[in-house]
Design an enzyme around this catalytic site. Structure first.
Site, short mmCIF file in Angstrom:
data_model
loop_
_atom_site.label_atom_id
_atom_site.label_comp_id
_atom_site.label_asym_id
_atom_site.label_seq_id
_atom_site.Cartn_x
_atom_site.Cartn_y
_atom_site.Cartn_z
N SER A 110 0.81 -1.22 0.00
CA SER A 110 0.00 0.00 0.00
C SER A 110 0.84 1.27 0.00
O SER A 110 0.45 2.29 -0.56
CB SER A 110 -0.96 0.00 1.19
OG SER A 110 -0.27 -0.18 2.41
N HIS A 131 1.78 4.88 4.53
CA HIS A 131 0.99 5.46 3.46
C HIS A 131 1.46 6.88 3.15
O HIS A 131 1.64 7.25 1.99
CB HIS A 131 -0.49 5.48 3.83
CG HIS A 131 -1.11 4.13 3.94
ND1 HIS A 131 -2.40 3.93 4.40
CD2 HIS A 131 -0.62 2.89 3.65
CE1 HIS A 131 -2.67 2.64 4.37
NE2 HIS A 131 -1.61 1.99 3.93
#
Length: 332
Positions: free
Chosen positions: A256, A307
């Protein structure tokens, strides 16, 4: 797409009394051609492009035709997939949407009806999925497909060793390169990258690979395969690096961070080309990024610092790749 463009342009030239004009594309860094037919009320212009370049190509064509100082109608033939979503442009153009794989007409504006008839009479009858009228299914998907295969292969190995698809054993993840500060501090710095190819369960990898499948081809189309790979790797490392400093006690895995990096690279591209693309593109992209960050903050056991680190790495790497190292950056 090159062959189908040439074939249809030849049809317009040889059978329909069109002539060709060319202009320099600041985006593609090469000459682009447009077919024109003189009519009593003005000129009827035909541009052929694909859905990935629709906005930029039509805008550049529109600005060029304006310099001809004649009333005009810009008609854009868009080679697309079956799932094309019709959107309005900020400048007036007419669209003929063609399925690039099957050759059938998906949608047609009224001004493009003559083009539709020409297409169906001269081209579609001979259209075959075996002809090289466009690039293959893997156009702009080669690296994405490779990354997905690698991630899935590693996941299946860890799932086999864990005896479960839904809950990968933490020890297995550590053995295969999860981000764990205690081991990184002992010199295993390669974990900052390898952790991006590990996933904690089936849902985890499914979500990440679906996101990669959607975003990856856009990056490959804009930046090219090599820069795409660089952006992916750098974003993976910056994601892990920020997690290392801000989440020192966590064991982190997942792609991610790299995927947020790809979104960051799209954001960098949208900023650089903000005068050439619709404002909706930038706003929509920002909404997607914010929503995904918010989702991460709302769910436990999500490494949000990874992230953010990936996003920052993607923005910086994308900007440098597209702007500074562009051979013709002075023409951007």
């Amino acid at each position: 797409m090159k062959n189908i463009k040439e074939e249809f342009y030849k049809t317009l030239l040889n059978r329909e009394d069109f002539y060709m004009k060319q202009y320099y594309s600041n985006y593609h860094k090469e000459d682009v051609y447009i077919a024109i037919k003189e009519l009593r009320e003005g000129i009827y212009c035909v541009l052929i492009t694909d859905e990935a370049n629709e906005n930029i190509d039509s805008l550049e064509a529109f600005e060029y035709i304006k310099t001809l100082d004649k009333p005009f109608s810009l008609n854009v033939m868009i080679l697309s997939s079956e799932g094309y979503i019709y959107t309005e442009h900020v400048h007036p153009i007419n669209k003929l949407i063609i399925n690039k794989d099957r050759g059938n007409v998906i949608a047609c504006d009224e001004s493009c009806l003559p083009l539709k008839q020409i297409w169906e009479n001269a081209i579609q009858k001979n259209f075959s999925t075996n002809r090289k009228l466009g690039k293959s299914y893997f156009e702009n998907k080669l690296l994405t497909s490779g990354l997905i295969v690698i991630n899935i292969a590693i996941f299946l190995i860890t799932a086999f060793l864990s005896g479960s698809l839904f809950d990968i054993d933490t020890k297995v993840l550590l053995d295969y390169g999860a981000k764990y500060n205690a081991l990184i501090d002992k010199g295993q710095v390669w974990r900052l990258l390898t952790c991006a190819f590990l996933h904690s369960g089936l849902i985890h990898i499914a979500c990440n690979m679906y996101s990669l499948y959607i975003i990856g081809p856009q990056i490959e189309q804009i930046y090219g395969t090599l820069k795409y790979l660089i952006i992916y790797i750098v974003s993976s490392i910056t994601a892990s690096a920020l997690s290392y400093f801000m989440s020192p006690d966590s064991i982190s895995v997942g792609a991610s961070g790299a995927i947020f990096g790809l979104m960051g690279a799209l954001l960098a591209f949208a900023f650089i080309e903000r005068n050439k693309i619709q404002k909706k593109y930038m706003s929509s992209l920002m909404q997607v990024i914010i929503i995904n960050l918010f989702i991460g903050l709302s769910i436990s056991n999500i490494d949000n610092f990874a992230h953010i680190g990936g996003l920052v790495g993607g923005v910086l790497t994308g900007y440098i790749s597209y702007k500074i190292f562009n051979n013709n950056m002075g023409k951007l």
